[in-house]
Design a protein around this motif. Structure first.
Motif, PDB file in Angstrom:
ATOM      1  N   VAL A   3     -15.401  -9.149   0.398  1.00 28.18           N
ATOM      2  CA  VAL A   3     -15.482  -7.863   1.102  1.00 28.18           C
ATOM      3  C   VAL A   3     -14.674  -6.781   0.390  1.00 28.18           C
ATOM      4  O   VAL A   3     -14.741  -5.613   0.768  1.00 28.18           O
ATOM      5  CB  VAL A   3     -14.999  -7.974   2.569  1.00 28.18           C
ATOM      6  CG1 VAL A   3     -15.914  -8.893   3.362  1.00 28.18           C
ATOM      7  CG2 VAL A   3     -13.552  -8.433   2.651  1.00 28.18           C
ATOM      8  N   THR A   4     -13.910  -7.172  -0.611  1.00 29.06           N
ATOM      9  CA  THR A   4     -13.075  -6.193  -1.325  1.00 29.06           C
ATOM     10  C   THR A   4     -13.459  -6.142  -2.800  1.00 29.06           C
ATOM     11  O   THR A   4     -14.072  -7.070  -3.311  1.00 29.06           O
ATOM     12  CB  THR A   4     -11.586  -6.569  -1.226  1.00 29.06           C
ATOM     13  OG1 THR A   4     -11.416  -7.909  -1.686  1.00 29.06           O
ATOM     14  CG2 THR A   4     -11.082  -6.458   0.195  1.00 29.06           C
TER      15      THR A   4
ATOM     16  N   THR B 101      -8.907   6.106   0.040  1.00 26.31           N
ATOM     17  CA  THR B 101      -8.532   4.909   0.796  1.00 26.31           C
ATOM     18  C   THR B 101      -9.459   4.693   1.984  1.00 26.31           C
ATOM     19  O   THR B 101      -9.919   3.575   2.234  1.00 26.31           O
ATOM     20  CB  THR B 101      -7.064   5.036   1.264  1.00 26.31           C
ATOM     21  OG1 THR B 101      -6.245   5.245   0.109  1.00 26.31           O
ATOM     22  CG2 THR B 101      -6.600   3.780   1.982  1.00 26.31           C
TER      23      THR B 101
ATOM     24  N   THR C  39     -15.276  -1.822   2.791  1.00 29.15           N
ATOM     25  CA  THR C  39     -14.900  -3.209   3.106  1.00 29.15           C
ATOM     26  C   THR C  39     -15.467  -3.622   4.464  1.00 29.15           C
ATOM     27  O   THR C  39     -16.027  -4.709   4.618  1.00 29.15           O
ATOM     28  CB  THR C  39     -13.357  -3.343   3.085  1.00 29.15           C
ATOM     29  OG1 THR C  39     -12.935  -3.234   1.727  1.00 29.15           O
ATOM     30  CG2 THR C  39     -12.898  -4.664   3.651  1.00 29.15           C
TER      31      THR C  39
ATOM     32  N   PRO D  41     -11.039   0.003  -6.168  1.00 22.74           N
ATOM     33  CA  PRO D  41     -11.953   0.892  -5.444  1.00 22.74           C
ATOM     34  C   PRO D  41     -12.099   2.238  -6.153  1.00 22.74           C
ATOM     35  O   PRO D  41     -11.112   2.817  -6.605  1.00 22.74           O
ATOM     36  CB  PRO D  41     -11.273   1.062  -4.089  1.00 22.74           C
ATOM     37  CG  PRO D  41     -10.435  -0.156  -3.928  1.00 22.74           C
ATOM     38  CD  PRO D  41      -9.967  -0.509  -5.308  1.00 22.74           C
TER      39      PRO D  41
ATOM     40  N   ALA E 211      -3.507   1.484  -4.564  1.00 20.70           N
ATOM     41  CA  ALA E 211      -3.138   1.762  -3.172  1.00 20.70           C
ATOM     42  C   ALA E 211      -4.331   1.511  -2.245  1.00 20.70           C
ATOM     43  O   ALA E 211      -4.196   0.882  -1.183  1.00 20.70           O
ATOM     44  CB  ALA E 211      -2.647   3.204  -3.035  1.00 20.70           C
ATOM     45  N   ALA E 212      -5.507   1.987  -2.659  1.00 17.81           N
ATOM     46  CA  ALA E 212      -6.696   1.813  -1.823  1.00 17.81           C
ATOM     47  C   ALA E 212      -7.062   0.332  -1.709  1.00 17.81           C
ATOM     48  O   ALA E 212      -7.447  -0.142  -0.632  1.00 17.81           O
ATOM     49  CB  ALA E 212      -7.871   2.608  -2.400  1.00 17.81           C
ATOM     50  N   ALA E 213      -6.932  -0.403  -2.809  1.00 17.40           N
ATOM     51  CA  ALA E 213      -7.243  -1.834  -2.774  1.00 17.40           C
ATOM     52  C   ALA E 213      -6.334  -2.551  -1.779  1.00 17.40           C
ATOM     53  O   ALA E 213      -6.793  -3.382  -0.981  1.00 17.40           O
ATOM     54  CB  ALA E 213      -7.077  -2.452  -4.165  1.00 17.40           C
TER      55      ALA E 213
ATOM     56  N   ARG F 164       0.840  -1.201   0.000  1.00 18.30           N
ATOM     57  CA  ARG F 164       0.000   0.000   0.000  1.00 18.30           C
ATOM     58  C   ARG F 164       0.875   1.251   0.000  1.00 18.30           C
ATOM     59  O   ARG F 164       0.623   2.209  -0.728  1.00 18.30           O
ATOM     60  CB  ARG F 164      -0.878  -0.019   1.251  1.00 18.30           C
ATOM     61  CG  ARG F 164      -1.666   1.230   1.455  1.00 18.30           C
ATOM     62  CD  ARG F 164      -1.920   1.507   2.913  1.00 18.30           C
ATOM     63  NE  ARG F 164      -2.586   2.791   3.078  1.00 18.30           N
ATOM     64  CZ  ARG F 164      -3.292   3.125   4.144  1.00 18.30           C
ATOM     65  NH1 ARG F 164      -3.429   2.289   5.134  1.00 18.30           N
ATOM     66  NH2 ARG F 164      -3.847   4.308   4.217  1.00 18.30           N
TER      67      ARG F 164
ATOM     68  N   ARG G  34     -18.333  -6.512   5.235  1.00 14.16           N
ATOM     69  CA  ARG G  34     -18.151  -7.603   6.200  1.00 14.16           C
ATOM     70  C   ARG G  34     -19.313  -7.636   7.197  1.00 14.16           C
ATOM     71  O   ARG G  34     -19.865  -8.699   7.488  1.00 14.16           O
ATOM     72  CB  ARG G  34     -16.813  -7.458   6.920  1.00 14.16           C
ATOM     73  CG  ARG G  34     -16.554  -8.615   7.883  1.00 14.16           C
ATOM     74  CD  ARG G  34     -15.108  -8.761   8.262  1.00 14.16           C
ATOM     75  NE  ARG G  34     -14.545  -7.493   8.669  1.00 14.16           N
ATOM     76  CZ  ARG G  34     -13.234  -7.212   8.603  1.00 14.16           C
ATOM     77  NH1 ARG G  34     -12.387  -8.096   8.163  1.00 14.16           N
ATOM     78  NH2 ARG G  34     -12.799  -6.051   8.989  1.00 14.16           N
TER      79      ARG G  34
ATOM     80  N   GLU H 117      -7.310  -4.655   5.709  1.00 14.63           N
ATOM     81  CA  GLU H 117      -8.542  -4.744   6.509  1.00 14.63           C
ATOM     82  C   GLU H 117      -9.158  -6.139   6.409  1.00 14.63           C
ATOM     83  O   GLU H 117      -9.583  -6.719   7.417  1.00 14.63           O
ATOM     84  CB  GLU H 117      -9.518  -3.673   6.006  1.00 14.63           C
ATOM     85  CG  GLU H 117     -10.808  -3.577   6.791  1.00 14.63           C
ATOM     86  CD  GLU H 117     -10.585  -3.110   8.220  1.00 14.63           C
ATOM     87  OE1 GLU H 117      -9.605  -2.391   8.475  1.00 14.63           O
ATOM     88  OE2 GLU H 117     -11.406  -3.486   9.083  1.00 14.63           O
ATOM     89  N   ALA H 118      -9.222  -6.664   5.197  1.00 16.12           N
ATOM     90  CA  ALA H 118      -9.871  -7.964   4.985  1.00 16.12           C
ATOM     91  C   ALA H 118      -9.098  -9.100   5.650  1.00 16.12           C
ATOM     92  O   ALA H 118      -9.677 -10.143   5.969  1.00 16.12           O
ATOM     93  CB  ALA H 118     -10.000  -8.234   3.485  1.00 16.12           C
TER      94      ALA H 118
ATOM     95  N   ALA I  53      -4.958  -1.300   0.790  1.00 16.09           N
ATOM     96  CA  ALA I  53      -5.401  -0.931   2.141  1.00 16.09           C
ATOM     97  C   ALA I  53      -6.601  -1.780   2.557  1.00 16.09           C
ATOM     98  O   ALA I  53      -6.710  -2.205   3.714  1.00 16.09           O
ATOM     99  CB  ALA I  53      -5.749   0.555   2.194  1.00 16.09           C
ATOM    100  N   THR I  54      -7.510  -2.039   1.609  1.00 18.59           N
ATOM    101  CA  THR I  54      -8.676  -2.868   1.948  1.00 18.59           C
ATOM    102  C   THR I  54      -8.248  -4.318   2.197  1.00 18.59           C
ATOM    103  O   THR I  54      -8.889  -5.025   2.966  1.00 18.59           O
ATOM    104  CB  THR I  54      -9.766  -2.842   0.854  1.00 18.59           C
ATOM    105  OG1 THR I  54      -9.261  -3.443  -0.356  1.00 18.59           O
ATOM    106  CG2 THR I  54     -10.245  -1.438   0.563  1.00 18.59           C
ATOM    107  N   HIS I  55      -7.165  -4.740   1.559  1.00 20.90           N
ATOM    108  CA  HIS I  55      -6.671  -6.099   1.815  1.00 20.90           C
ATOM    109  C   HIS I  55      -6.169  -6.221   3.254  1.00 20.90           C
ATOM    110  O   HIS I  55      -6.393  -7.233   3.914  1.00 20.90           O
ATOM    111  CB  HIS I  55      -5.547  -6.463   0.839  1.00 20.90           C
ATOM    112  CG  HIS I  55      -5.981  -6.453  -0.604  1.00 20.90           C
ATOM    113  ND1 HIS I  55      -5.094  -6.431  -1.656  1.00 20.90           N
ATOM    114  CD2 HIS I  55      -7.228  -6.434  -1.161  1.00 20.90           C
ATOM    115  CE1 HIS I  55      -5.773  -6.419  -2.795  1.00 20.90           C
ATOM    116  NE2 HIS I  55      -7.063  -6.413  -2.526  1.00 20.90           N
TER     117      HIS I  55
ATOM    118  N   VAL J 243     -11.810   1.452   2.598  1.00 15.89           N
ATOM    119  CA  VAL J 243     -11.671   0.606   3.791  1.00 15.89           C
ATOM    120  C   VAL J 243     -13.007   0.523   4.533  1.00 15.89           C
ATOM    121  O   VAL J 243     -13.422  -0.552   4.981  1.00 15.89           O
ATOM    122  CB  VAL J 243     -10.539   1.131   4.708  1.00 15.89           C
ATOM    123  CG1 VAL J 243     -10.567   0.445   6.070  1.00 15.89           C
ATOM    124  CG2 VAL J 243      -9.184   0.933   4.036  1.00 15.89           C
TER     125      VAL J 243
END
Lengths: 175, 149
Positions: B140-141, B122, B129, B145, A164-166, A142, B133, A172-173, A168-170, B126
């Protein structure tokens, strides 16, 4: 040049294969090469394919390589622990989609050096350690994507921002 | 002497993002009402985050001498919020839509402004996501994005 290429090529093959080649042989190859150089430009000759100057690497090539490496890490982790399929498959697919999108930007196919999973990514079968390792890799990813986005020309900023945002979501996931 | 204006692109992109933030703040009110416990707390936090982005944008636009669009009394929701499930669905949608506006601002910004836009994109991604969930949505992704479909 048409004549010198096959000769020189033969010599190199011999050179590569033969354990007992002499210094004289090497010198002879050198002489032929020098001759070739004198007769004309050697571009297009098989012998020099590896040395042909590549087009300057795109500044985003390392990011594409990182995407392939991240994808491979997730694939390796879910091969080792199929219970993580639901979590890791979409993430691996996202990295693969990022690599493909970046390759389109470069205007040439993705380099052959496809990512290999880092050692120990999933070897132990310890799920928590696996997820922690992946999360840290995503966090680093990220940051590198965000850095590239900050300095990118306008036409690349949106794609880099999404990558970059994706990532960041990873992170989180994977929590 | 007329001050040299920045191209209308950046100002418009940020004004659009501001309008999206207004709408997000508006939407979180009915969302919060339909949620309980941790989800309601998350909705409150999300709303506060959107308010902070809104305030920063208003400052940013006025500092640059650009017009900041005014908030409206109400915004049309894409579907009615009648229970927790529709509230969560709307929360996902709000974050996805807002992310798209911030992503669209990236090509029009540079330096600190671009970093701010990326941070906003971002954060929205997030939160989307997290809401997926909570709503039990899988995966969830999403791969890109903020990218329009």
């Amino acid at each position: 040049m048409v004549l010198t290429c096959p000769v020189a090529k033969g010599r190199t093959r011999q050179h590569d294969r033969g354990p007992g080649h002499s210094r004289r042989n090497l010198l002879r190859v050198g002489a032929l090469l020098a001759l070739g150089g004198a007769t004309g430009p050697l571009t297009g000759c098989d012998l020099f394919d590896g040395d042909e100057p590549d087009p300057a690497p795109d500044p985003l090539e390392p990011l594409a390589a990182e995407a392939r490496e991240l994808a491979a890490r997730h694939r390796a982790a879910l091969a080792a622990d199929p219970g993580l399929t639901k979590t890791l498959t979409p993430i691996a697919e996202a990295h693969e989609a990022h690599a493909a999108e970046l390759a389109k930007l470069f205007g040439r196919p993705a380099s052959a050096s496809s990512g290999t999973p880092s050692a120990g990514a999933s070897a132990g079968g310890d799920r928590r350690a696996t997820l922690t390792g992946l999360r840290e890799a995503e966090q680093r990813g990220r940051e590198s994507a965000a850095k590239l986005c900050a300095g990118a020309p306008a036409e690349r900023a949106a794609l880099l921002g999404s990558i970059a945002a994706a990532r960041a979501t990873h992170v989180e996931a994977l929590k | 002497m007329i001050r040299r204006q920045t191209p209308s692109g950046p100002a418009q992109a940020l004004a659009d993002a501001l309008a999206a933030e207004y709408a997000a703040i508006f939407a979180y009110a009915p969302i919060g009402v339909r949620l309980t416990d941790a989800a309601r707390t998350a909705a409150r936090r999300a709303e506060a985050a959107h308010r902070a982005r809104r305030d920063a944008l208003v400052l940013q636009l006025s500092a640059a001498g650009d017009p900041a669009p005014a908030d409206k009394a109400g915004y049309a929701l894409p579907f009615p919020v009648t229970d927790a499930a529709s509230a969560l669905r709307l929360a996902v949608e709000v974050e996805e839509r807002t992310a798209a506006f911030w992503r669209a601002a990236l090509p029009h910004t540079t330096g600190a402004d671009r970093n701010r836009a990326l941070a906003a994109l971002t954060d929205c991604a997030v939160r989307a996501t997290r809401w997926r969930r909570t709503a039990g949505v899988n995966p969830v992704t999403v791969a890109f994005p903020g990218r329009p479909d």
